[in-house]
Design a protein around this motif. Structure first.
Motif, short mmCIF file in Angstrom:
data_model
loop_
_atom_site.label_atom_id
_atom_site.label_comp_id
_atom_site.label_asym_id
_atom_site.label_seq_id
_atom_site.Cartn_x
_atom_site.Cartn_y
_atom_site.Cartn_z
N GLN A 69 0.75 -1.18 -0.09
CA GLN A 69 0.03 -0.11 -0.09
C GLN A 69 0.73 1.29 0.09
N SER A 70 1.93 1.15 0.76
CA SER A 70 2.81 2.38 0.83
C SER A 70 3.42 2.56 -0.52
N CYS A 71 3.94 1.65 -1.12
CA CYS A 71 4.44 1.60 -2.64
C CYS A 71 3.34 2.19 -3.60
N TRP A 72 2.32 1.84 -3.47
CA TRP A 72 1.35 2.05 -4.17
C TRP A 72 0.99 3.49 -4.08
N ARG A 73 0.89 4.00 -2.90
CA ARG A 73 0.58 5.55 -2.63
C ARG A 73 1.71 6.37 -3.27
N LEU A 74 2.96 5.73 -3.01
CA LEU A 74 4.19 6.62 -3.36
C LEU A 74 4.10 6.68 -5.04
N TYR A 75 3.78 5.67 -5.76
CA TYR A 75 3.77 5.43 -7.07
C TYR A 75 2.62 6.72 -7.51
N LYS A 76 1.47 6.64 -6.92
CA LYS A 76 0.57 7.44 -7.38
C LYS A 76 0.91 8.93 -7.30
N ARG A 77 1.53 9.24 -5.93
CA ARG A 77 1.95 10.63 -5.71
C ARG A 77 3.14 11.08 -6.79
N THR A 78 4.03 10.12 -6.94
CA THR A 78 4.80 10.52 -8.08
C THR A 78 4.37 10.44 -9.25
N LYS A 79 3.29 9.83 -9.76
CA LYS A 79 2.64 10.03 -11.01
C LYS A 79 2.06 11.25 -11.33
N LEU A 80 1.25 11.63 -10.04
CA LEU A 80 0.66 12.78 -10.03
C LEU A 80 1.50 14.09 -10.11
N THR A 81 2.54 13.88 -9.25
CA THR A 81 3.82 15.02 -9.28
C THR A 81 4.18 15.02 -10.68
N THR A 82 4.45 14.06 -11.50
CA THR A 82 4.99 14.05 -12.65
C THR A 82 4.21 14.81 -13.75
N LYS A 83 2.87 14.35 -13.57
CA LYS A 83 2.13 14.91 -14.44
C LYS A 83 1.90 16.55 -14.26
N ALA A 84 1.93 16.82 -12.96
CA ALA A 84 1.83 18.40 -12.47
C ALA A 84 3.24 18.89 -13.11
N VAL A 85 4.36 18.28 -13.17
CA VAL A 85 5.37 18.99 -13.65
C VAL A 85 5.44 19.28 -14.89
N ILE A 86 5.03 18.31 -15.71
CA ILE A 86 4.78 18.18 -17.33
C ILE A 86 3.81 19.42 -17.65
N LYS A 87 2.90 19.50 -16.69
CA LYS A 87 1.72 20.57 -16.98
C LYS A 87 2.53 21.94 -16.95
N ILE A 88 3.17 22.12 -15.64
CA ILE A 88 3.71 23.28 -15.39
C ILE A 88 4.95 23.87 -16.75
N GLN A 89 5.63 22.67 -16.98
CA GLN A 89 6.74 22.91 -18.18
C GLN A 89 6.03 23.51 -19.29
N THR A 90 4.73 22.61 -19.81
CA THR A 90 4.22 22.93 -20.95
C THR A 90 3.35 24.20 -20.72
N CYS A 91 3.02 24.80 -19.75
CA CYS A 91 2.46 26.09 -19.68
C CYS A 91 3.71 27.04 -19.82
N TRP A 92 4.93 26.89 -19.06
CA TRP A 92 6.07 27.75 -19.07
C TRP A 92 6.36 27.80 -20.37
N ARG A 93 6.38 26.74 -21.19
CA ARG A 93 6.86 26.82 -22.64
C ARG A 93 6.29 27.84 -23.46
N LYS A 94 4.69 27.24 -23.38
CA LYS A 94 3.77 28.46 -24.14
C LYS A 94 3.92 29.62 -23.72
N TYR A 95 3.94 29.96 -22.54
CA TYR A 95 4.24 31.49 -22.21
C TYR A 95 5.56 32.07 -22.86
#
Length: 106
Positions: A69-95
């Motif tokens: 369960q702990s590994c799964w939660r870490l994976y989910k957080r990492t996956k969400l964090t990665t998505k957020a980072v990609i979104k921020i990078q995309t917005c920054w590049r567009k800007y």
């Protein structure tokens, strides 16, 4: 007189034989009782060991489930964090592209 002595000796032998038979029967019953008690005690001990093994297995399974369960939660957080980072990078590049285009058009 010898006949009486012989009769007495025969009676004593008969009594001794009967007493030995009674003692053998008593010993036999005692041995059976001892074996029964030992059997019940060993069964009791085996049930205690089985219950301990079952509890140990359950505890190990709970620990393993917690780790999974702990590994799964870490994976989910990492996956969400990665998505957020990609979104921020995309917005920054567009800007940056918009800023570059505005500076060229001005």
């Amino acid at each position: 007189h010898n006949a009486l002595i012989e009769e007495k000796r025969k009676l004593q032998e008969c009594y001794i034989k009967e007493e030995l038979e009674r003692q053998k029967e008593k010993d036999k019953r005692l041995k059976e009782a001892v074996l029964t008690i030992q059997s019940y005690f060993r069964g009791h001990q085996a049930r205690i060991v089985a219950a301990k093994m079952k509890e140990d297995k359950r505890r190990k399974e709970n620990i393993a489930a917690g780790i999974i369960q702990s590994c799964w939660r870490l994976y989910k957080r990492t996956k969400l964090t990665t998505k957020a980072v990609i979104k921020i990078q995309t917005c920054w590049r567009k800007y940056r592209q918009r800023c570059l285009i505005h500076s060229i058009l001005e």
